[in-house]
Design an enzyme around this catalytic site. Structure first.
Site, PDB file in Angstrom:
ATOM      1  N   ASP A  44       1.181  -2.495  -3.924  1.00  0.00           N
ATOM      2  CA  ASP A  44       1.843  -3.476  -3.053  1.00  0.00           C
ATOM      3  C   ASP A  44       0.851  -4.567  -2.643  1.00  0.00           C
ATOM      4  O   ASP A  44       1.225  -5.560  -2.028  1.00  0.00           O
ATOM      5  CB  ASP A  44       2.511  -2.812  -1.837  1.00  0.00           C
ATOM      6  CG  ASP A  44       1.519  -2.118  -0.923  1.00  0.00           C
ATOM      7  OD1 ASP A  44       0.340  -1.992  -1.296  1.00  0.00           O
ATOM      8  OD2 ASP A  44       1.925  -1.705   0.181  1.00  0.00           O
ATOM      9  N   SER A  45      -0.415  -4.400  -3.035  1.00  0.00           N
ATOM     10  CA  SER A  45      -1.394  -5.487  -2.876  1.00  0.00           C
ATOM     11  C   SER A  45      -0.918  -6.727  -3.633  1.00  0.00           C
ATOM     12  O   SER A  45      -1.427  -7.833  -3.416  1.00  0.00           O
ATOM     13  CB  SER A  45      -2.777  -5.058  -3.379  1.00  0.00           C
ATOM     14  OG  SER A  45      -2.686  -4.501  -4.672  1.00  0.00           O
ATOM     15  N   ASP A  83       3.851   1.412  -6.500  1.00  0.00           N
ATOM     16  CA  ASP A  83       3.645   1.595  -5.056  1.00  0.00           C
ATOM     17  C   ASP A  83       4.964   1.464  -4.308  1.00  0.00           C
ATOM     18  O   ASP A  83       5.749   0.548  -4.576  1.00  0.00           O
ATOM     19  CB  ASP A  83       2.694   0.486  -4.563  1.00  0.00           C
ATOM     20  CG  ASP A  83       1.585   1.020  -3.697  1.00  0.00           C
ATOM     21  OD1 ASP A  83       1.621   2.214  -3.337  1.00  0.00           O
ATOM     22  OD2 ASP A  83       0.659   0.242  -3.384  1.00  0.00           O
ATOM     23  N   LYS A 112       3.460   5.926  -5.597  1.00  0.00           N
ATOM     24  CA  LYS A 112       2.422   6.180  -4.580  1.00  0.00           C
ATOM     25  C   LYS A 112       2.994   5.780  -3.228  1.00  0.00           C
ATOM     26  O   LYS A 112       3.695   4.773  -3.122  1.00  0.00           O
ATOM     27  CB  LYS A 112       1.157   5.372  -4.883  1.00  0.00           C
ATOM     28  CG  LYS A 112       0.086   5.527  -3.789  1.00  0.00           C
ATOM     29  CD  LYS A 112      -1.244   4.924  -4.186  1.00  0.00           C
ATOM     30  CE  LYS A 112      -1.364   3.434  -3.977  1.00  0.00           C
ATOM     31  NZ  LYS A 112      -1.132   2.985  -2.595  1.00  0.00           N
ATOM     32  N   GLU A 114       1.947   5.744   1.200  1.00  0.00           N
ATOM     33  CA  GLU A 114       0.866   5.867   2.176  1.00  0.00           C
ATOM     34  C   GLU A 114       1.244   6.844   3.288  1.00  0.00           C
ATOM     35  O   GLU A 114       2.405   6.890   3.705  1.00  0.00           O
ATOM     36  CB  GLU A 114       0.559   4.492   2.787  1.00  0.00           C
ATOM     37  CG  GLU A 114       0.054   3.489   1.763  1.00  0.00           C
ATOM     38  CD  GLU A 114      -0.307   2.136   2.394  1.00  0.00           C
ATOM     39  OE1 GLU A 114      -0.304   2.017   3.632  1.00  0.00           O
ATOM     40  OE2 GLU A 114      -0.579   1.205   1.616  1.00  0.00           O
ATOM     41  N   GLU A 181      -8.839   5.868   0.917  1.00  0.00           N
ATOM     42  CA  GLU A 181      -9.312   4.487   1.099  1.00  0.00           C
ATOM     43  C   GLU A 181     -10.209   4.346   2.331  1.00  0.00           C
ATOM     44  O   GLU A 181      -9.827   4.748   3.446  1.00  0.00           O
ATOM     45  CB  GLU A 181      -8.107   3.534   1.206  1.00  0.00           C
ATOM     46  CG  GLU A 181      -8.546   2.063   1.380  1.00  0.00           C
ATOM     47  CD  GLU A 181      -7.470   1.048   1.084  1.00  0.00           C
ATOM     48  OE1 GLU A 181      -6.372   1.428   0.609  1.00  0.00           O
ATOM     49  OE2 GLU A 181      -7.731  -0.143   1.343  1.00  0.00           O
TER      50      GLU A 181
END
Ligand code: KIV
Length: 281
Positions: A44-45, A83, A112, A114, A181
Site C-alpha cells: 500500500d506504499s 497488501d 498481507k 498489518e 518493520e
C-alpha cells in the site's frame, strides 16, 4: 525455474535468505522478477510512492486491485503478495475475507495485513477461507496516528514484549511469514528464533529470515527515504539527466535523427508537393 509458492517461502527459513521487494506495475514487476527476487509485494506504499499521498491511509481497495493486476500481468516467477489497505479488514471478518478475495481474483497469491493480536480473528478467518496471509508487526504505517508517527518500535522491554507476543499470536493464527518493520534488531532476532514461519525485516536488522525494501527507495527515486533504506542506484539522476538531454536535442534539432523516422518514395513525395503547393525541403 519453477514458480515460487507460499510453501517454498516457508521452507526457506533457516536455509536461504528471502529477498522481497515492492513493485506496483507491469514493467518493474518484470524487471525485479528477472533479477531473481523471491517475493513481490504490491504494497500500500503505492499510495505514497506512485500517487504522491502523504500516508497510506487514503489507499483504497480499487487502488490495490488496479496495481495487483498490473503486477500479475507480468506473470512473475516470484510470489505475488497484495497488501490489504486501511479499513479493508478492520471492520469485520466478512469484509476481510471479501476484500482479500478480490486481491486474489486480481492475481495476488497471498495477502498481507498489518497488526498483532487485534487482527488474529481476521487472519484465522482468511486462512480458513484458503487465503495465505503474511503478517506485519512493529511499525505498522496504517496505524501511524495512534503510534505517534513513524517511530522506532521495541526499544523498551514492555513494547518489545508486546511485539514478540504479536508475532507468536500471528504464527498461531496461521500466517506463512511475518514482516517486522523498524524494531530494535534484538526484538526481530528473538522473534525469528521463536517462530517457525519466516520473518522478513524492514529496518529491523540482520537477524531475520529475509529482507524487504520499497523499490523506489532502493533505486534512489524517493526524495526522503526512511533511514533504514539503502540506495543501490541513483535512478532519479539518471532520469533527470536523460530527460534534460532529450529536451536539449529537441530544441536543437538533434532528435529525431535518421534512424528514428522513415521517408516515402521520392516520386510520391514530388506528387504530394505538387498537390499541396509545399516547398521541397
Ligand atoms: O506497503 C509496503 O511497501 C510495505 C512494506 C514497507 C513492507 O508494507
Amino acid at each position: 525455474m519453477d514458480k515460487i509458492t507460499v510453501r517454498d517461502i516457508i521452507k526457506m527459513k533457516g536455509k536461504k535468505k528471502i529477498a522481497m521487494i515492492t513493485a506496483y506495475d507491469y514493467t518493474f514487476a518484470k524487471l525485479v522478477d528477472e533479477a531473481g527476487i523471491d517475493i513481490i509485494l504490491v504494497g500500500d506504499s503505492v499510495g505514497m510512492v506512485m500517487h504522491g499521498l502523504d500516508s497510506t491511509i487514503p489507499v483504497s481497495m480499487d487502488d490495490m486491485i488496479h496495481h495487483v493486476k498490473a503486477v500479475a500481468a507480468a506473470k512473475p516467477r516470484a510470489l505475488v503478495v497484495g497488501d490489504m489497505p486501511f479499513l479493508s479488514y478492520e471492520v469485520s471478518v466478512e469484509e476481510a475475507i471479501r476484500n482479500a478475495g478480490y486481491l486474489l481474483k486480481a492475481g495476488a497469491e497471498a495477502v498481507k495485513l498489518e497488526g498483532g493480536t487485534e487482527v488474529v480473528n481476521k487472519i484465522e478467518a482468511l486462512v480458513n477461507a484458503g487465503i495465505p496471509v503474511m503478517g506485519h508487526i512493529g511499525l505498522t504505517p496504517q496505524r501511524y496516528l495512534i503510534l505517534g508517527g513513524y517511530r522506532r518500535r521495541g526499544r523498551k522491554i514492555v513494547e518489545a514484549e508486546k511485539i514478540i507476543e504479536d508475532a507468536k499470536a500471528l504464527e498461531k493464527a496461521g500466517v506463512f511469514a511475518i514482516v517486522i518493520e523498524f524494531t530494535a534488531a534484538e526484538v526481530a532476532k528473538v522473534i525469528t528464533e521463536n517462530v517457525r514461519v519466516p520473518t522478513i525485516c524492514i529496518g529491523s536488522g540482520p537477524y531475520c529470515d529475509g529482507q524487504v525494501l520499497v523499490l523506489h527507495d532502493l533505486l534512489g527515486l524517493t526524495k526522503n527515504p526512511p533511514p533504514f533504506a539503502k540506495k543501490y542506484a541513483d535512478l532519479a539522476n539518471i532520469v533527470v539527466n536523460a530527460v534534460k538531454k532529450y529536451i536539449d536535442e529537441v530544441r536543437n534539432n538533434m532528435f529525431p535523427s535518421k534512424e528514428h523516422y522513415f521517408t516515402m518514395r521520392k516520386e510520391d513525395y514530388m506528387e504530394l508537393l505538387k498537390k499541396y503547393n509545399s516547398s521541397n525541403q
